[in-house]
Design a protein around this motif. Structure first.
Motif, PDB file in Angstrom:
ATOM      1  N   ASP A  84      12.462 -13.340  -3.850  1.00  0.00           N
ATOM      2  CA  ASP A  84      12.052 -12.360  -4.695  1.00  0.00           C
ATOM      3  C   ASP A  84      13.052 -13.031  -5.872  1.00  0.00           C
ATOM      4  N   ILE A  87      12.164 -16.390  -7.894  1.00  0.00           N
ATOM      5  CA  ILE A  87      11.147 -16.112  -8.596  1.00  0.00           C
ATOM      6  C   ILE A  87      11.788 -15.044  -9.528  1.00  0.00           C
ATOM      7  N   ASP A  88      12.446 -14.082  -9.916  1.00  0.00           N
ATOM      8  CA  ASP A  88      13.454 -13.685  -9.981  1.00  0.00           C
ATOM      9  C   ASP A  88      13.899 -14.532 -11.260  1.00  0.00           C
ATOM     10  N   LEU A  91      11.355 -16.252 -13.428  1.00  0.00           N
ATOM     11  CA  LEU A  91      10.731 -15.734 -14.574  1.00  0.00           C
ATOM     12  C   LEU A  91      12.062 -15.809 -15.558  1.00  0.00           C
ATOM     13  N   ASP A 115       0.936  -9.940 -16.400  1.00  0.00           N
ATOM     14  CA  ASP A 115       3.038 -10.039 -15.793  1.00  0.00           C
ATOM     15  C   ASP A 115       2.795 -10.678 -14.602  1.00  0.00           C
ATOM     16  N   SER A 116       1.993  -9.759 -13.415  1.00  0.00           N
ATOM     17  CA  SER A 116       1.431 -10.394 -12.115  1.00  0.00           C
ATOM     18  C   SER A 116       1.113 -11.902 -12.140  1.00  0.00           C
ATOM     19  N   ARG A 119       4.179 -14.753 -12.518  1.00  0.00           N
ATOM     20  CA  ARG A 119       4.657 -14.183 -11.726  1.00  0.00           C
ATOM     21  C   ARG A 119       4.290 -15.244 -10.402  1.00  0.00           C
ATOM     22  N   LEU A 122       4.025 -18.468 -10.721  1.00  0.00           N
ATOM     23  CA  LEU A 122       5.792 -19.541 -10.972  1.00  0.00           C
ATOM     24  C   LEU A 122       6.262 -18.944  -9.584  1.00  0.00           C
ATOM     25  N   ALA A 123       5.895 -18.653  -9.137  1.00  0.00           N
ATOM     26  CA  ALA A 123       6.239 -18.709  -7.098  1.00  0.00           C
ATOM     27  C   ALA A 123       5.573 -19.205  -6.607  1.00  0.00           C
TER      28      ALA A 123
END
Length: 211
Positions: A84, A87-88, A91, A115-116, A119, A122-123
């Motif tokens: 996480d 990923i943060d 972002l 938003d999901s 994310r 990106l993940a």
């Protein structure tokens, strides 16, 4: 009354399936998996979000097939997914690439991405790029002459074209070395993907897609 309700549900279900077939359909079969038209649409929106434009559906499908190959091998090898925190961080870097937080939100909403979804993209990017880096980085060798050549013929001209005074070779050494390593990883990844495709059963169903 019960018969009427059952009939109504069947009609509605048929209508939903018909509309879904129009909106979403199979774009390609790769081995025993499928890539949907909706997958192409999501990546297209993501490209417009990042660059203001997107590739053709055929080019995006090619990218999705490449991603399938990398993801499948990464999954088989049980490669770790990004944390996480990773990923943060990705972002946050993405947000900072826009002129402001407001512009980021405007662009995201205009692209139709939640938003999901951002994310999740990106993940996925981190997972695939981390795997390729882990697989091919050890084989990439960058010698001093290559760094000097890149500095002289690429790095310095680009800096001057941007109205900046280029740093010394020593100061730019690590940055240039990493850029050349990344280029080597990309080249080896592309070669591996081309060779891997020849061993797969791929059925392109998208109109205008390459066989």
């Amino acid at each position: 009354m019960r018969v009427f309700l059952v009939s109504l549900l069947m009609v509605n279900a048929a209508g939903l399936l018909a509309s879904q077939e129009i909106v979403d359909r199979i774009a390609a079969r790769v081995e025993n998996d499928i890539i949907l038209l909706s997958d192409i649409r999501v990546l297209s929106r993501y490209q417009r979000f990042l660059d203001g434009k997107s590739e053709t559906d055929a080019h995006i499908l090619d990218r999705l097939i490449d991603q399938w190959m990398v993801r499948t091998e990464a999954d088989v090898s049980r490669f770790p997914h990004p944390s996480d925190a990773e990923i943060d961080g990705a972002l946050e870097r993405l947000r900072k690439s826009f002129s402001s937080a407001e512009q980021y939100e405007v662009s995201r909403k205009q692209s139709g991405l939640s938003d999901s979804q951002v994310r999740g993209m990106l993940a996925s990017q981190l997972y695939l790029s981390n795997y390729l880096d882990s697989r091919f980085r050890p084989a990439v060798q960058v010698d001093p002459p290559a760094i000097e050549d890149f500095y002289r013929n690429t790095f310095v001209p680009q800096a001057k074209a941007g109205g900046q005074e280029p740093p010394s070779l020593d100061a730019a050494h690590d940055l240039i070395q990493e850029a050349l390593v990344q280029r080597g990883i990309n080249e080896q990844s592309e070669k591996w993907l081309r060779e891997s495709r020849t061993r797969l059963h791929i059925d392109i169903l998208l109109e205008g897609g390459s066989k």
